[in-house]
Design an enzyme around this catalytic site. Sequence first.
Site, mmCIF file in Angstrom:
data_model
loop_
_atom_site.group_PDB
_atom_site.id
_atom_site.type_symbol
_atom_site.label_atom_id
_atom_site.label_comp_id
_atom_site.label_asym_id
_atom_site.label_seq_id
_atom_site.Cartn_x
_atom_site.Cartn_y
_atom_site.Cartn_z
ATOM 1 N N ARG A 238 0.857 -1.179 0.000
ATOM 2 C CA ARG A 238 0.000 0.000 0.000
ATOM 3 C C ARG A 238 0.896 1.232 0.000
ATOM 4 O O ARG A 238 1.940 1.241 0.650
ATOM 5 C CB ARG A 238 -0.914 0.035 1.239
ATOM 6 C CG ARG A 238 -2.121 -0.885 1.157
ATOM 7 C CD ARG A 238 -3.153 -0.415 0.122
ATOM 8 N NE ARG A 238 -4.300 -1.320 -0.009
ATOM 9 C CZ ARG A 238 -4.392 -2.287 -0.920
ATOM 10 N NH1 ARG A 238 -3.428 -2.480 -1.788
ATOM 11 N NH2 ARG A 238 -5.475 -3.049 -0.976
ATOM 12 N N GLU A 267 -2.439 7.704 -4.488
ATOM 13 C CA GLU A 267 -2.741 7.129 -5.801
ATOM 14 C C GLU A 267 -4.191 7.290 -6.224
ATOM 15 O O GLU A 267 -4.491 7.309 -7.421
ATOM 16 C CB GLU A 267 -2.376 5.634 -5.832
ATOM 17 C CG GLU A 267 -3.263 4.741 -4.974
ATOM 18 C CD GLU A 267 -2.884 3.273 -5.092
ATOM 19 O OE1 GLU A 267 -1.703 2.949 -4.942
ATOM 20 O OE2 GLU A 267 -3.786 2.454 -5.326
ATOM 21 N N HIS A 299 -0.818 0.388 -9.783
ATOM 22 C CA HIS A 299 -1.596 -0.626 -9.050
ATOM 23 C C HIS A 299 -2.046 -1.745 -10.002
ATOM 24 O O HIS A 299 -3.223 -2.089 -10.074
ATOM 25 C CB HIS A 299 -2.809 0.022 -8.365
ATOM 26 C CG HIS A 299 -3.222 -0.694 -7.113
ATOM 27 N ND1 HIS A 299 -3.499 -0.059 -5.939
ATOM 28 C CD2 HIS A 299 -3.379 -2.016 -6.843
ATOM 29 C CE1 HIS A 299 -3.831 -0.942 -5.016
ATOM 30 N NE2 HIS A 299 -3.759 -2.144 -5.548
HETATM 31 P P1 NAI Z 1 -2.177 -11.580 3.944
HETATM 32 O O1 NAI Z 1 -3.191 -11.098 4.934
HETATM 33 O O2 NAI Z 1 -2.228 -12.986 3.462
HETATM 34 O O3 NAI Z 1 -0.694 -11.336 4.549
HETATM 35 C C1 NAI Z 1 -0.295 -10.164 5.188
HETATM 36 C C2 NAI Z 1 0.825 -10.538 6.154
HETATM 37 O O4 NAI Z 1 1.361 -9.339 6.704
HETATM 38 C C3 NAI Z 1 0.333 -11.400 7.332
HETATM 39 O O5 NAI Z 1 1.148 -12.542 7.491
HETATM 40 C C4 NAI Z 1 0.443 -10.460 8.517
HETATM 41 O O6 NAI Z 1 0.738 -11.141 9.745
HETATM 42 C C5 NAI Z 1 1.607 -9.584 8.069
HETATM 43 N N1 NAI Z 1 1.741 -8.369 8.832
HETATM 44 C C6 NAI Z 1 0.788 -7.681 9.528
HETATM 45 N N2 NAI Z 1 1.357 -6.641 10.180
HETATM 46 C C7 NAI Z 1 2.685 -6.669 9.883
HETATM 47 C C8 NAI Z 1 3.794 -5.878 10.278
HETATM 48 N N3 NAI Z 1 3.670 -4.857 11.131
HETATM 49 N N4 NAI Z 1 5.029 -6.209 9.786
HETATM 50 C C9 NAI Z 1 5.186 -7.256 8.957
HETATM 51 N N5 NAI Z 1 4.163 -8.065 8.567
HETATM 52 C C10 NAI Z 1 2.937 -7.760 9.012
HETATM 53 O O7 NAI Z 1 -2.245 -10.555 2.749
HETATM 54 P P2 NAI Z 1 -1.714 -10.770 1.246
HETATM 55 O O8 NAI Z 1 -2.801 -11.352 0.421
HETATM 56 O O9 NAI Z 1 -0.385 -11.433 1.281
HETATM 57 O O10 NAI Z 1 -1.541 -9.249 0.797
HETATM 58 C C11 NAI Z 1 -0.555 -8.396 1.378
HETATM 59 C C12 NAI Z 1 -0.844 -6.964 0.980
HETATM 60 O O11 NAI Z 1 -0.656 -6.806 -0.427
HETATM 61 C C13 NAI Z 1 -2.319 -6.542 1.186
HETATM 62 O O12 NAI Z 1 -2.530 -6.089 2.514
HETATM 63 C C14 NAI Z 1 -2.497 -5.432 0.211
HETATM 64 O O13 NAI Z 1 -2.162 -4.215 0.848
HETATM 65 C C15 NAI Z 1 -1.465 -5.727 -0.872
HETATM 66 N N6 NAI Z 1 -2.085 -6.106 -2.162
HETATM 67 C C16 NAI Z 1 -1.711 -5.393 -3.269
HETATM 68 C C17 NAI Z 1 -2.224 -5.709 -4.513
HETATM 69 C C18 NAI Z 1 -1.783 -4.975 -5.741
HETATM 70 O O14 NAI Z 1 -2.375 -5.157 -6.817
HETATM 71 N N7 NAI Z 1 -0.754 -4.143 -5.667
HETATM 72 C C19 NAI Z 1 -3.252 -6.765 -4.664
HETATM 73 C C20 NAI Z 1 -3.520 -7.490 -3.455
HETATM 74 C C21 NAI Z 1 -2.967 -7.146 -2.237
#
Ligand code: NAI
Length: 350
Positions: A238, A267, A299
């Site tokens: 993000r 964005e 994005h």
């Molecule tokens: P997810 O929920 O499977 O994994 C997120 C991980 O981050 C979890 O393991 C969580 O424990 C960890 N986390 C939480 N707080 C943290 C911290 N302070 N420090 C380090 N790790 C921390 O989510 P997923 O599916 O892996 O997505 C991750 C991020 O990617 C989403 O939150 C979203 O912001 C972004 N995203 C971007 C997309 C794009 O097109 N650019 C599309 C989909 C997601």
Amino acid sequence: MKSKPAIAVFDTKPYDQEFFEAANARFGFALRFFRPRLNADTVRMAEGFPAVCVFVNDAVDAPTADALARMGVRFVALRCAGYNNVDLRAAAGRLRVVRVPAYSPHAVAEHAVALMLALNRKTHRAYLRTRDANFSLQGLLGFDLHGKTAGVIGTGKIGRVVVGILRGFGMQVLAHDPFPDSAFAAASGCRYAPLEEIFRASDVITLHCPLTPETAQMIRAETIAQMKKGVTIINTGRGKLIRTKDLIAGLKSGRIGAAGLDVYEEEEHYFFEDYSAGGIQDDVLARLTTFPNVLITAHQAFFTREALANIAATTLENLRCCFAGEPSPNEICVQCAVAGPPELPPAPPS
Ligand code: NAI
């Protein structure tokens, strides 16, 4: 004959329509595609529809949720994972809200690595040069990723795929997550480490954690100062994970060697739209675009055929559950979100 339930699909582009129409062959909803985003000004377009479908930049804020409920809309289907654009308090008891929690972690992970590779080997610059009959290699020198250290922040669905790809390149991978998974670390060959070590030791840092009060601006002057000189930073998470002004200062000083950004702090004002004829007013974004070692994509990390097909199929299945009065595993419990997490029992005496 019973008429098909009608769904107003907001903020649609031609590709949304293509994938939703294909997925709808299995569901038979009456889909109506609208180009504008849903918000308090456009909400009247939802008149007569029992369900609306929205994306990341539609605003289901309190006035919009009120208006939807008053018009008889019952279901809000988000075709994305995040739901920060929905006022759950206003929706509670009136609107069922469903979302797509995961569509393709591979799409995002592969895009993050694509940014990393392009920046390292300057592919974006080579492309422009050779089209202009400039076959010089001066300034295009990269480094072997093999043997270097990557820091992966967040080892959820996407971060884990990234770890696997980078381990495949022969990189050392340091990971950070508040919920470290030792079995995953052992199986993938990464090692969990504190953030300070990741900042100090990594040649490449890639962000895969959600935006929360704890993670907001985790890349800022103070943390950039801890990093290796010449570090590459990749952000497909993000925009607000990075304080962009500090990133620019780091790029100017050379502390940051390259930045690959699929997301940007502000964005929502620009991404997904074409401003090429009029230019942009955001001087920070404009400055970012001037660096040869910054690669910005708007994005698009999620933007693969597989992800769009999953998004469309899951959204329509979520709506099928809503119309059938069945529970959906992808429903956001608006009451729970309003009430907050349940009280934890007191910790046992140590
Ligand atoms: P997810 O929920 O499977 O994994 C997120 C991980 O981050 C979890 O393991 C969580 O424990 C960890 N986390 C939480 N707080 C943290 C911290 N302070 N420090 C380090 N790790 C921390 O989510 P997923 O599916 O892996 O997505 C991750 C991020 O990617 C989403 O939150 C979203 O912001 C972004 N995203 C971007 C997309 C794009 O097109 N650019 C599309 C989909 C997601």
